[in-house]
Structure formats: structure tokens, C-alpha cells
Design an enzyme around this catalytic site. Structure first.
Site, mmCIF file in Angstrom:
data_model
loop_
_atom_site.group_PDB
_atom_site.id
_atom_site.type_symbol
_atom_site.label_atom_id
_atom_site.label_comp_id
_atom_site.label_asym_id
_atom_site.label_seq_id
_atom_site.Cartn_x
_atom_site.Cartn_y
_atom_site.Cartn_z
ATOM 1 N N ARG A 63 15.407 0.881 78.535
ATOM 2 C CA ARG A 63 15.632 1.554 77.217
ATOM 3 C C ARG A 63 14.461 2.743 77.258
ATOM 4 N NH1 ARG A 63 11.101 0.611 76.126
ATOM 5 N NH2 ARG A 63 11.578 1.704 74.230
ATOM 6 N N GLY A 64 14.577 3.483 76.266
ATOM 7 C CA GLY A 64 13.656 4.698 76.173
ATOM 8 C C GLY A 64 14.195 6.035 76.822
ATOM 9 N N ALA A 65 14.525 7.100 76.140
ATOM 10 C CA ALA A 65 15.310 8.033 76.726
ATOM 11 C C ALA A 65 14.637 8.548 78.112
ATOM 12 C CB ALA A 65 15.282 9.252 75.463
ATOM 13 N N ARG A 115 24.273 5.539 76.026
ATOM 14 C CA ARG A 115 23.493 5.577 74.814
ATOM 15 C C ARG A 115 23.720 7.033 74.373
ATOM 16 N NH1 ARG A 115 18.860 2.317 74.224
ATOM 17 N NH2 ARG A 115 19.243 2.912 72.328
ATOM 18 N N GLN A 136 10.866 -3.640 70.081
ATOM 19 C CA GLN A 136 10.181 -2.977 71.154
ATOM 20 C C GLN A 136 8.899 -2.742 70.863
ATOM 21 O OE1 GLN A 136 12.898 -1.713 69.578
ATOM 22 N NE2 GLN A 136 14.264 -0.638 70.846
ATOM 23 N N ASP A 161 14.159 10.818 71.061
ATOM 24 C CA ASP A 161 15.323 10.592 71.923
ATOM 25 C C ASP A 161 16.008 11.972 71.937
ATOM 26 O OD1 ASP A 161 14.992 7.695 71.572
ATOM 27 O OD2 ASP A 161 16.974 7.857 72.675
ATOM 28 N N ASN A 220 14.687 9.693 66.527
ATOM 29 C CA ASN A 220 13.872 8.896 67.249
ATOM 30 C C ASN A 220 14.286 7.505 66.457
ATOM 31 O OD1 ASN A 220 11.768 8.041 69.213
ATOM 32 N ND2 ASN A 220 10.620 7.641 67.515
ATOM 33 N N LYS A 221 13.547 6.325 67.108
ATOM 34 C CA LYS A 221 13.898 4.937 66.635
ATOM 35 C C LYS A 221 14.202 5.045 65.002
ATOM 36 C CE LYS A 221 14.588 2.370 68.743
ATOM 37 N NZ LYS A 221 16.245 2.031 68.641
#
Ligand code: MRU
Length: 329
Positions: A46-48, A80, A178, A219, A229-230
Site C-alpha cells: 500500500r502507499g500510492a 485502488r 498503518q 494519494d 490522503n488517508k
């Protein structure tokens, strides 16, 4: 010590299963684009930026196995929806195929360029961090979320290595944790002083003067600087504004989607409510209660002090300044 989320092995990808961290370092051997798409969807990676790199290797594996490139593209891109690096990277791979370029080399370049961008952002960003700064961060934006080093956590890493005596407040980041599982794990490995907090503690710490700077990743960033973002990032930005705390977004140029005018145009991923009603293996809510699990939120450009990119620092965050920064070489 720097960690690495994946290793390309020529005919397969070794991927560190981030769902198992921090308890176990389990490596998955992924041999085709279907397995890679699954790993992205189910958050093994995960993580763009990391998603973008891994998807590029998925494209290589699918096409080299004789699958229809368009079909491979679609399978990987339907994983995603918010992470712009995924689409940026797949479009670049598709273009490389059309131009008859070496696909493995292209994917390796995407990985290499992301790492270099992170090092540059770390360098530029660390100049904004004062000695002894108390930094608050959200989600995981480190080596695990990228090709290495990290975006927001890359700035933390660079500042620490420059001897800035920083300390980090780590938002645990419900529901996937995370922050507490991954960011804390990376900070421990790097020997950076930190403390984990619940997401709800951030405002209280700000009110007590315990937060000097907030650093987050992105993201997807629209042309006017609005940033997805998150989930929880928007809340932090409002709190930062109320307390006069600088709020920085750290992201490479590959996270900017200039085809979208503003934040409300960004597709925001919704995930299964099951993920929210569970913590690890424990059920933490009545199974009959409905839940709403939205993975990202949008922070308006006006709440962002500056965006740190590998090409320069965007300040103030306006459409004109985004354009100017991204068009520089
Ligand atoms: O759902 P995730 O874990 O993929 O979300 C990650 C984030 O929100 C990060 O802040 C973002 O991708 C930037 S990571 C360098």
C-alpha cells in the site's frame, strides 16, 4: 536501517506482506499480474508510490506471459481508485509498450526515479524542519509506501540523519493502523525517537503546544493543490489551522493529477465495512451494525502551508504555483 517493500527478481516480484507487520517479516513470491492486483487490493502492499511501482512490475509479468496488454492494464488499474501513482505508472508502461521499449527497464526506471524523488524531497523538506522539532505524522509514508526512503517520513529520515534531534508523534491511523504497525516499525529501525498516539489525541497535543509541524503524504493531488490522503488528514489540517501549526504535504510529481480541477473531482475509495468492524482478528462491533469505511479524505489547498515535491516547494498552494513547479525541470 532502511527497509524495502519489494524486490524485482527478473521473472517474479518479492513483496513484503505489510499486513503481517510488525510481528512477522513474510515475503510473498508474486509471479503474475493477477497475484499482483490481489496484493494491491488486499493491502499486502500500500502507499500510492509503492502501488505504482509494483503495478508496473505486474504489467511486465502480464505482458511477458502473452496476456492482452489492455486486459492486464484494466485488472491492475481496478485495485485502488484514489492512488494516482497507480494510473500514472500503468499509463507510462502502456506508452513504453506502444513505443517498443524494454518493459522491465521502464518498470525499473519508475522504481529508481521514485527513490531519487524521495531523496530530493527529504533534502528540500528537511531544510524546513527546525532543531528539536516535534513532528506529527499520519498513516505510513515511509520506505514501505514508496520505492524507498519515503515522502513525509523521508523528510523525517533526512532531518534525523542531519542531526536535527526531532521527535515524532505517530497517529495510529484507524482502521488499518498503518501508523502504529508500519511507521513505528520504520522509526524504530531508524532509531528515531517517537511515540504512538490514537488519532483522537492529535488535537489535545496541538492545544498544549506539543506539535510544531505536521507532515503527511498524498494519494492524489488535483491541479489546484487540493489533496486526497488517508482518512483523518483533513481533520488534522483543520486542527493545524486552528492552532497556527505549519501543515506540509510531501509528494512526488507523479502523485499530481492535473486532469482534475479540484479535490471534489478525485475518486475516493470506499472499502469493506468488515475491515472497520475488526481489529486484527478481533470483532470490535456488533455484526448487525452497518459501518462506513472511507479510506481517504480531501484537504483543501487553503489548509496546506506548502507542498514539498522533488521539483521544488509549492507555496502558497495555488493552481498557478502547482503549474509553475511541475513544469520546471
Ligand atoms: O491506504 P494506504 O495505506 O495505501 O494509504 C496510504 C496513504 O494515505 C499515504 O499517505 C499515501 O499513499 C502517500 S504514501 C507515500
Amino acid at each position: 536501517m532502511e527497509v524495502k517493500a519489494f524486490h524485482w527478481k527478473g521473472d517474479h516480484l518479492l513483496l513484503l506482506d505489510q499486513r503481517e507487520l510488525p510481528h512477522r517479516e513474510k515475503w510473498l513470491r508474486l509471479e503474475n499480474h493477477i497475484q499482483i492486483a490481489e496484493a494491491i487490493k488486499n493491502m499486502a502492499v500500500r502507499g500510492a508510490p509503492a502501488i505504482g511501482c509494483v503495478a508496473a512490475y505486474g504489467f511486465v509479468l502480464g505482458v511477458e506471459k502473452g496476456e492482452d496488454p489492455q486486459r492486464v492494464y484494466e485488472i491492475l488499474s481496478r485495485t485502488r481508485p484514489t492512488a494516482y501513482n497507480l494510473f500514472w505508472s500503468l499509463n507510462r508502461m502502456k506508452r513504453a509498450l506502444e513505443l517498443g521499449r524494454d518493459l522491465q527497464k521502464e518498470a525499473l526506471n519508475i522504481e529508481k526515479e521514485d527513490y531519487q524523488a524521495n531523496r530530493l524531497m527529504g533534502e528540500k523538506g528537511s531544510e524546513l524542519i527546525p532543531q528539536g522539532a516535534k513532528i506529527l505524522t499520519h498513516c505510513n509514508t515511509g520506505a514501505l509506501a514508496t520505492a524507498g526512503w519515503g515522502t513525509a517520513l523521508g523528510v523525517v529520515r533526512s532531518s534525523h540523519r542531519k542531526g536535527k534531534r526531532i521527535t515524532v508523534w505517530v497517529n495510529e491511523t484507524r482502521p488499518y493502523l498503518q501508523g502504529s504497525r508500519l511507521t513505528a516499525w520504520e522509526l524504530l529501525k531508524e532509531g528515531i525517537p517517537h511515540r504512538i498516539i490514537t488519532d483522537m489525541t492529535a488535537g489535545f497535543l496541538m492545544s498544549k503546544g506539543e506539535v510544531d509541524i505536521i507532515l503527511v503524504g498524498a494519494d492524489r493531488i488535483a491541479a489546484n493543490g487540493d489533496t486526497a490522503n488517508k482518512i483523518g488528514t483533513y481533520t488534522l489540517s483543520v486542527l493545524a489551522k486552528a492552532h497556527g501549526i505549519p501543515f506540509y504535504v510531501v509528494a512526488p510529481s507523479s502523485t499530481f493529477d492535473l486532469s482534475l480541477r479540484e479535490g471534489k473531482d478525485i475518486p475516493v475509495e470506499e472499502r469493506s465495512e468488515k475491515e472497520l468492524k475488526r481489529c486484527g482478528v478481533a470483532e470490535i462491533a456488533p455484526s448487525d451494525s452497518p459501518a462506513y469505511h472511507v479510506a481517504f479524505d480531501i484537504t483543501p489547498a487553503e489548509n496546506i502551508t506548502a507542498i514539498i515535491t522533488e521539483k521544488g516547494i509549492i507555496h502558497p498552494v495555488t493552481k498557478a504555483n502547482v503549474e509553475k513547479c511541475l513544469s520546471s525541470v
